[in-house]
Design an enzyme around this catalytic site. Sequence first.
Site, PDB file in Angstrom:
ATOM      1  N   SER A   1      -4.616  -1.937   1.065  1.00  0.00           N
ATOM      2  CA  SER A   1      -5.601  -2.136  -0.003  1.00  0.00           C
ATOM      3  C   SER A   1      -5.780  -3.625  -0.155  1.00  0.00           C
ATOM      4  CB  SER A   1      -5.062  -1.559  -1.319  1.00  0.00           C
ATOM      5  OG  SER A   1      -5.818  -2.026  -2.421  1.00  0.00           O
TER       6      SER A   1
ATOM      7  N   TYR B   1       1.753  -0.212  -7.722  1.00  0.00           N
ATOM      8  CA  TYR B   1       0.826  -0.103  -6.586  1.00  0.00           C
ATOM      9  C   TYR B   1       0.731  -1.441  -5.849  1.00  0.00           C
ATOM     10  CZ  TYR B   1      -3.594   1.270  -4.269  1.00  0.00           C
ATOM     11  OH  TYR B   1      -4.586   1.573  -3.362  1.00  0.00           O
TER      12      TYR B   1
HETATM   13  P1  NAD Z   1      -7.247  10.425  -2.286  1.00  0.00           P
HETATM   14  O1  NAD Z   1      -6.573  10.715  -3.577  1.00  0.00           O
HETATM   15  O2  NAD Z   1      -8.666  10.883  -2.070  1.00  0.00           O
HETATM   16  O3  NAD Z   1      -6.369  10.956  -1.070  1.00  0.00           O
HETATM   17  C1  NAD Z   1      -4.971  10.802  -1.058  1.00  0.00           C
HETATM   18  C2  NAD Z   1      -4.388  11.736  -0.029  1.00  0.00           C
HETATM   19  O4  NAD Z   1      -2.972  11.571  -0.046  1.00  0.00           O
HETATM   20  C3  NAD Z   1      -4.661  13.216  -0.322  1.00  0.00           C
HETATM   21  O5  NAD Z   1      -4.861  13.902   0.874  1.00  0.00           O
HETATM   22  C4  NAD Z   1      -3.357  13.681  -0.996  1.00  0.00           C
HETATM   23  O6  NAD Z   1      -3.125  15.069  -0.869  1.00  0.00           O
HETATM   24  C5  NAD Z   1      -2.368  12.862  -0.200  1.00  0.00           C
HETATM   25  N1  NAD Z   1      -1.070  12.716  -0.855  1.00  0.00           N
HETATM   26  C6  NAD Z   1      -0.779  12.217  -2.085  1.00  0.00           C
HETATM   27  N2  NAD Z   1       0.545  12.286  -2.315  1.00  0.00           N
HETATM   28  C7  NAD Z   1       1.098  12.836  -1.205  1.00  0.00           C
HETATM   29  C8  NAD Z   1       2.434  13.173  -0.839  1.00  0.00           C
HETATM   30  N3  NAD Z   1       3.474  12.964  -1.656  1.00  0.00           N
HETATM   31  N4  NAD Z   1       2.635  13.749   0.374  1.00  0.00           N
HETATM   32  C9  NAD Z   1       1.591  13.984   1.219  1.00  0.00           C
HETATM   33  N5  NAD Z   1       0.317  13.679   0.920  1.00  0.00           N
HETATM   34  C10 NAD Z   1       0.078  13.110  -0.283  1.00  0.00           C
HETATM   35  O7  NAD Z   1      -7.148   8.821  -2.113  1.00  0.00           O
HETATM   36  P2  NAD Z   1      -7.970   7.796  -1.231  1.00  0.00           P
HETATM   37  O8  NAD Z   1      -8.825   7.025  -2.169  1.00  0.00           O
HETATM   38  O9  NAD Z   1      -8.572   8.418  -0.032  1.00  0.00           O
HETATM   39  O10 NAD Z   1      -6.779   6.819  -0.775  1.00  0.00           O
HETATM   40  C11 NAD Z   1      -6.170   6.875   0.506  1.00  0.00           C
HETATM   41  C12 NAD Z   1      -5.386   5.591   0.750  1.00  0.00           C
HETATM   42  O11 NAD Z   1      -6.269   4.473   0.672  1.00  0.00           O
HETATM   43  C13 NAD Z   1      -4.282   5.334  -0.286  1.00  0.00           C
HETATM   44  O12 NAD Z   1      -3.167   4.753   0.340  1.00  0.00           O
HETATM   45  C14 NAD Z   1      -4.944   4.347  -1.238  1.00  0.00           C
HETATM   46  O13 NAD Z   1      -3.999   3.552  -1.897  1.00  0.00           O
HETATM   47  C15 NAD Z   1      -5.784   3.537  -0.262  1.00  0.00           C
HETATM   48  N6  NAD Z   1      -6.923   2.828  -0.866  1.00  0.00           N
HETATM   49  C16 NAD Z   1      -7.919   3.501  -1.529  1.00  0.00           C
HETATM   50  C17 NAD Z   1      -8.981   2.792  -2.074  1.00  0.00           C
HETATM   51  C18 NAD Z   1     -10.135   3.454  -2.803  1.00  0.00           C
HETATM   52  O14 NAD Z   1     -10.939   2.745  -3.426  1.00  0.00           O
HETATM   53  N7  NAD Z   1     -10.290   4.762  -2.748  1.00  0.00           N
HETATM   54  C19 NAD Z   1      -9.020   1.409  -1.942  1.00  0.00           C
HETATM   55  C20 NAD Z   1      -7.989   0.768  -1.262  1.00  0.00           C
HETATM   56  C21 NAD Z   1      -6.946   1.492  -0.724  1.00  0.00           C
END
Ligand code: NAD
Length: 260
Positions: free
Chosen positions: A142, A155
């Site tokens: 991130s 985080y």
């Molecule tokens: P999301 O909530 O849409 O997806 C998260 C995924 O992780 C889901 O499939 C969920 O089931 C899975 N998950 C959560 N806890 C788990 C566990 N204990 N075991 C197995 N699976 C688990 O989130 P996203 O926005 O797609 O984020 C994905 C990654 O990208 C994360 O690491 C997040 O920190 C990072 N990120 C997201 C953003 C954003 O703006 N959406 C920005 C920067 C970084």
Amino acid sequence: MLTEKSALVTGSTSGIGLGIARALARSGANVMLNGFGDPVAIETLRHELAAEKGVKVFYHGADVSRPAAVAALVAAAEAAFGAVDILVNNAGIQHVAPVDSFPEERWTAIQDVVLNSAFHGIKAALPGMKRRNWGRIVNLVSVHGLVASSFKSAYVAAKHGQIGLTKTVALEVAETGITCNAICPGYVRTPLVEGQIDSQAQMHKLPRERVVREVMLAAQPTRRFIEVEEVAALAVFLCGESARSITGAAIPIDGGWSAR
Ligand code: NAD
């Protein structure tokens, strides 16, 4: 093309992980899906992705906050495909609170899902990659791996830790055919973020467009969300042969956020 490669993407039942899994399947890679969700929806997804290029797509519901479950997930992918050539550590969770009232249980959960799971996944997948002298490790970090925001102590700490892990692994395997990199997105339009627009609009008593520009994307100079497909395309590029000299990098895809 990534034909004859096999990938494991943690947290790929939703959002960015799903986008990366889809893009990898479209590039010809077999994919092991992981994450939580409705079993029927996951099964439909599995068939949909497998139909893309006739690749193999399996699902394993490991809770990656548990070290033994991560090891079992990597072992299941190796058993299904014969190899884990590409490991994408993507699963993540968030909690927002001031540091002096941050719930200890949430702190630990975020370290486990974000940082510790990446360590356990890499530890389990690396021996096979070393044997084959080829591997791609992509840590979905991130912009919060590079800069901080208030109220996100757990985080931000875990994401900074993931970048330290990325650099260390990259150095340790630099003379092999394995690379390890971090992708650092700003605000990405995922179902989770979409849901926040309405609640933030209500809270700030602003129309959707204004809450997006003035509240949610205040730190993102482009003032538009990054699309999942953009992040997925970067991940696929990092998995290809053209990216073999990119390692130990933390690559922002953040609309200029970290340039400030
Ligand atoms: P999301 O909530 O849409 O997806 C998260 C995924 O992780 C889901 O499939 C969920 O089931 C899975 N998950 C959560 N806890 C788990 C566990 N204990 N075991 C197995 N699976 C688990 O989130 P996203 O926005 O797609 O984020 C994905 C990654 O990208 C994360 O690491 C997040 O920190 C990072 N990120 C997201 C953003 C954003 O703006 N959406 C920005 C920067 C970084």
